[in-house]
Each structure stands twice: as C-alpha cells, then as structure tokens.
Design an enzyme around this catalytic site. Structure first.
Site, mmCIF file in Angstrom:
data_model
loop_
_atom_site.group_PDB
_atom_site.id
_atom_site.type_symbol
_atom_site.label_atom_id
_atom_site.label_comp_id
_atom_site.label_asym_id
_atom_site.label_seq_id
_atom_site.Cartn_x
_atom_site.Cartn_y
_atom_site.Cartn_z
ATOM 1 N N GLY A 1 0.826 -1.204 0.000
ATOM 2 C CA GLY A 1 0.000 0.000 0.000
ATOM 3 C C GLY A 1 0.858 1.250 0.000
ATOM 4 O O GLY A 1 1.987 1.244 -0.504
ATOM 5 N N SER A 2 0.331 2.297 0.596
ATOM 6 C CA SER A 2 1.007 3.595 0.535
ATOM 7 C C SER A 2 2.187 3.663 1.504
ATOM 8 O O SER A 2 2.282 2.879 2.457
ATOM 9 C CB SER A 2 0.011 4.690 0.896
ATOM 10 O OG SER A 2 -0.314 4.587 2.266
ATOM 11 N N GLY B 1 2.674 2.038 5.269
ATOM 12 C CA GLY B 1 3.823 1.178 5.559
ATOM 13 C C GLY B 1 4.661 1.700 6.711
ATOM 14 O O GLY B 1 5.190 0.936 7.513
ATOM 15 N N GLU C 1 5.723 -3.547 0.802
ATOM 16 C CA GLU C 1 5.744 -3.241 -0.641
ATOM 17 C C GLU C 1 4.976 -1.941 -0.790
ATOM 18 O O GLU C 1 3.748 -1.951 -0.875
ATOM 19 C CB GLU C 1 5.009 -4.332 -1.432
ATOM 20 C CG GLU C 1 5.549 -5.737 -1.281
ATOM 21 C CD GLU C 1 6.801 -5.982 -2.095
ATOM 22 O OE1 GLU C 1 7.237 -5.069 -2.833
ATOM 23 O OE2 GLU C 1 7.342 -7.086 -1.977
ATOM 24 N N CYS D 1 1.911 -0.098 -8.585
ATOM 25 C CA CYS D 1 3.040 0.479 -7.857
ATOM 26 C C CYS D 1 4.243 0.554 -8.789
ATOM 27 O O CYS D 1 5.162 1.325 -8.557
ATOM 28 C CB CYS D 1 3.343 -0.295 -6.581
ATOM 29 S SG CYS D 1 3.576 -2.024 -6.852
#
Ligand code: UN1
Length: 508
Positions: free
Chosen positions: A241-242, A246, A263, A297
């Site tokens: 995610g963002s 994270g 990630e 991403c």
C-alpha cells in the site's frame, strides 16, 4: 466531447452476483462496509465486516492450525496450492470478470492478473520440494554446521486494491508451502474478489485434506488492520500500500519485534537514451504509464529523455496518449478504465495544478471524462513536461500522470532517477551496451527492479519483487523471497567425541 455511456449498476451487480455464484462464494451481507464498482462509482453490496473480536479469533485459529501445519511435510503442503492453482484455472474468467467489476481493470489486464495467480501457484508448488538449507564448512574437526529453514507462524497479509488477487496469491501460496498459516485483510475496495479467493482456497484445502484454518479472511478497514498488525501471534506482516501506511505498520510491528515485509510506493522512471529504439520504447512507455490507469506500484511516473531525442519523441508520445481509448473496462477497445475512486482523480488534478504553477507544461490529457454515471472517475492520461528538479516530481501520484524530464549525460539521468525517496522500479531504453551495464551496476539505478529495453511494470513472478528506500525493502514472489516467510536455524553437530570450542578457546 461526447458523454461516455456506462452500463447500469444494476447489471454490474447481477454480473458480480453471477461470478460469485459460479465460484461458489457467498456474500456476508450487512452494512459495515460497501463493495463498489468503479465502473459507475456506485455500491454493489453492503457487507458485514470483521470486528476486533473476530480478528482476534481468526489469529487465534490461524495460530492453532499453524502448530499442526508446520509439521506437515512441505511437499504435502504444496498439494493445497496445487489444487488452488487448478481451481483458479477453472475460474480464470470468473475471477477476471470480478476484478474488472470491482477494481475496474480492463479485461486483458484482469485476465493477466489471474494468470499471475496461476504462475505463483505453480512456482510455490515447485518450491514445496525445494526449501533448501545449506551445509557450511565448520572450523572444527568432525563438526557439521547446517542451516535449516522452518515455518515461521501466522502471516498477516494487508493488500491493496490495485492487485487485489495476485499480491495476496504471492504471499499466500508461498507462506502456505513454507508451513505458515494466513490471516488476510484485503483492501476495502476489493472485498468481493477477496471472498472469491478465500472460497477457492478453502475448497482447495478441503479437497486436498489440509485443515480449513490455514487461511482466514477479514473484511474491514483500518481498525481491523491495526488489530492484526499489533497481535504478537502474527509473526510476519506483509503489507502492500502507501508509504504512510507502511511507515505506520513497519513501526508498530518492529515495536513488538515482529517481522514485516513492505511493498510500498514507487516513483518509477524510464530513461530514453539517444540510441534508444523508439519503436520499442513508445508502446512500452505507453503501457507502463497509462496501463491499469496508472494504478500499479510499478507504473511509470517519470520519463527521463535525452535532450537530443526529446523533440522527436514528445510529439509521438503525446499523439499516442491522445489516442488512448478511455472508457468502460468491459469494452474490448478500451485501454484505460476508471480510477478506483474520485480521490486519485482529485490528487491528479492537484498535481497538475502544482506542476503548471511551477512552470511545467501540461502537454496532453488530465481532463475528466464526462460519463452517464456521476460518481465514476475516468480521466485522460496526462503527459507533463517539467523541469527535472521540480519538487512535485519526487512525489508519487497514483494515477495516469507522466512527467517528462530531460538530461544531457548518463550520470545526470541516473542521478535524476535516484533522486526520489522511493526505489521500486527503473528502466533504460538504449542500444549502447556500456550504458545499459552502467545503469544496472552498483552506480546505476538504486531500485529493486531495473530493466533494459522494457518498461517499469509487469514483473514476472520468478524474480524477487520489491524495492528500496521508501518502497519498504521487502521482497515477495520468486528467487529466495521465501526466506522472509520462514525462520532460519543454524546448527552445529559435534561428532568428534571431544570438546572443541570455536575460536580455538581453551577452557580447561
Ligand atoms: C503492484 O502494483 O502492487 O510488476 C504489483 C507488475 C505486476 C505487479 C504489480 N506484476 O506490474
């Protein structure tokens, strides 16, 4: 400009229902959260979510199952993944349709995402017979030193909307063959897909004789995620995610000495060198920047073009962007479907406004496509020419927005590529081998994925996937990424019959 005609939400709801029925998944109806389709931006179903007590119960059950699952031989654990892969093949069309319905991917890409699930399942089945350790030379005579890999525990998966099924599959198939059990909190924007995946895995478990408790699905928002993240029984939290998400997850998991695999965002660049084959570069750039409506991403955000080719490349690039068909993702001609919601559309417009304030120039796109459904978010992919050092370039906007920067020397291009906080993917288009090698070397791109003559997105599952810096440092998928899902033990066996201390120490 004509208004884009979209299907009725009623029909999309019926299609979603039919997909779930063919898969055999049931929808837990309620009003805790809503499954929505970005095709019209409207709700499909109200869903019952998982509260704190359900989350804790799921972790407890996953932990209980782990205690037995860890002793099941790994090749047998692989059987559940093998069956899962078969079921995914059987329901390839249904899963892809659901992905298009719930996250708006065009059919070809939705189909590709399901292929990625199959690929990782195949990989994990093979891996189930290859969880190798090493034998290391001991400094002591008649001693044997070995490294073994053992199951880790409960893996908590937090996944994003943009790869709602594949990223879960990367984590789950590998975790299961590694002897772990899984608790999954998918994006709130992809609950139906999660219900379908969970059901297929439960069926695979049942049909292959594995315990049902190897996998648990939690539908919910931030609170559900936080309960999962803070539970000390969750040995590894794998979160996609963002960067802000994270950062919060990483810190909380570290505070309890858990492990995390992150990630996070990318701000990926492609360098177009003077020798680049533009016939090859243009379609690659187009897919990387505008494919998935810029919501990978790995999407291409920055095009770093050599000053000698920029005037040749730009007119062709903007013309290609202009021709990109934006529309209903079920329409065979569409290449760019909707954004997941109105929020990224707003962020894209804000970024464009900032860029133009900063002296940049919008060359094409950026305008919202008028549709028959007011809540949907369709946008024309944009190309912006901007000064290489403009601060906005350092930020990731999760939408189809491509910045074009120029450079003069390879060193400068590499410095520009690396001068962002994120470090996921980079590529160079060149026919100069020396340039390519430098770009791939220790002084080249500082990203986890580095390509030559292909775009930044579309990685294969066989390699380790992930990136450096604010991308979070995690690696999933192939190569030796499975190490993250296991615990390592180093063992020394003394068969000399004598006391022998390491480092030649005498203690008598
Ligand atoms: C993601 O966008 O979170 O490399 C994953 C790719 C895909 C996975 C993207 N295989 O673009």
């Amino acid at each position: 400009m004509t208004t884009l005609a979209l299907p009725a939400t009623e029909d999309l709801r019926a299609r979603a229902r039919a997909c779930l029925d063919r898969i055999g998944a049931t929808v837990p109806e309620g009003d805790d959260l809503y499954a929505r389709t970005p095709i019209t931006g409207e709700d499909l179903f109200g869903l019952k979510g998982s509260g704190t007590s359900e989350t804790e119960a799921a972790v407890a059950a996953a932990h209980e199952t782990f205690l037995a699952w860890r002793s099941t031989p790994a090749p047998r654990r692989g059987q559940v993944v093998r069956r899962f892969g078969e079921l995914v093949r059987e329901h390839h069309d249904d899963l892809a349709e659901l992905i298009t319905l719930e996250v708006g991917k065009i059919e070809a890409e939705a189909y590709g995402e399901v292929q990625e699930m199959i690929d990782i399942a195949d990989y994990a089945v093979g891996l189930s017979r290859q969880l190798y350790g090493r034998v290391i030379a001991s400094e002591r005579a008649e001693h044997r030193m070995v490294e073994s890999w053992h199951p880790l525990g409960v893996v908590g998966i937090i996944s994003a909307f943009n790869f709602p099924a594949a990223v879960w599959s990367w984590n789950t198939t590998v975790a299961l063959v590694c002897g772990d059990t899984v608790v999954w909190k998918p994006s709130e924007q992809a609950s139906l897909i999660a219900l379908a995946c969970d059901h297929l895995l439960a069926r695979a478990a049942e049909e292959s004789g594995a315990p049902a408790g190897i996998h648990h699905l939690l539908l919910g928002g931030r609170e559900t995620g936080e309960t999962l993240v803070d539970d000390p029984r969750v040995a590894l939290v794998s979160a996609t995610g963002s960067v802000p998400m994270g950062r919060a997850v990483g810190a909380r998991v570290a505070a309890r000495f858990g492990r995390s695999l992150l990630e996070l965002g990318g701000n990926n660049a492609a360098v177009i060198a003077p020798s680049a084959d533009l016939e090859l570069a243009l379609p690659a750039v187009l897919f990387a920047a505008a494919g998935t409506a810029g919501q990978r991403c790995t999407s291409l955000r920055r095009l770093i073009v050599h000053r000698d080719v920029v005037d040749v490349l730009l007119p062709r690039l903007t013309a290609a962007f202009e021709r990109l068909p934006v529309g209903d993702p079920f329409d065979k001609d569409t290449l760019v479907g909707p954004l997941i919601s109105r929020a990224p559309l707003e962020r894209m417009r804000e970024a464009i406004a900032r860029v133009t304030d900063d002296g940049g120039k919008l060359l094409v796109g950026g305008d919202r496509v008028e549709t028959t459904a007011g809540s949907a978010a369709y946008v024309r992919p944009a190309v912006v020419r901007i000064d290489a050092h403009s601060p906005v370039v350092r930020e990731e906007t999760f939408a189809p927005l491509l910045y074009v920067l120029t450079y003069d020397t390879l060193d400068e291009a590499i410095a520009l590529q690396n001068d962002v906080p994120q470090g996921l993917s980079a590529s160079i288009f060149t026919r100069d081998q020396q340039e390519a090698e430098i770009f791939l070397s220790a002084v080249g791109a500082d990203t986890g994925l580095v390509n030559v003559n292909l775009g930044t997105s579309g990685a294969e599952v066989g390699g380790a996937f992930g990136g450096e810096k604010e991308t979070g440092g995690g690696r999933a998928c192939g190569s030796d990424a499975w190490h993250a899902y296991m615990r390592r033990s180093t063992s020394v066996v003394n068969y000399s019959g004598e006391v022998a201390l390491a480092q030649n120490i005498s203690f008598s």
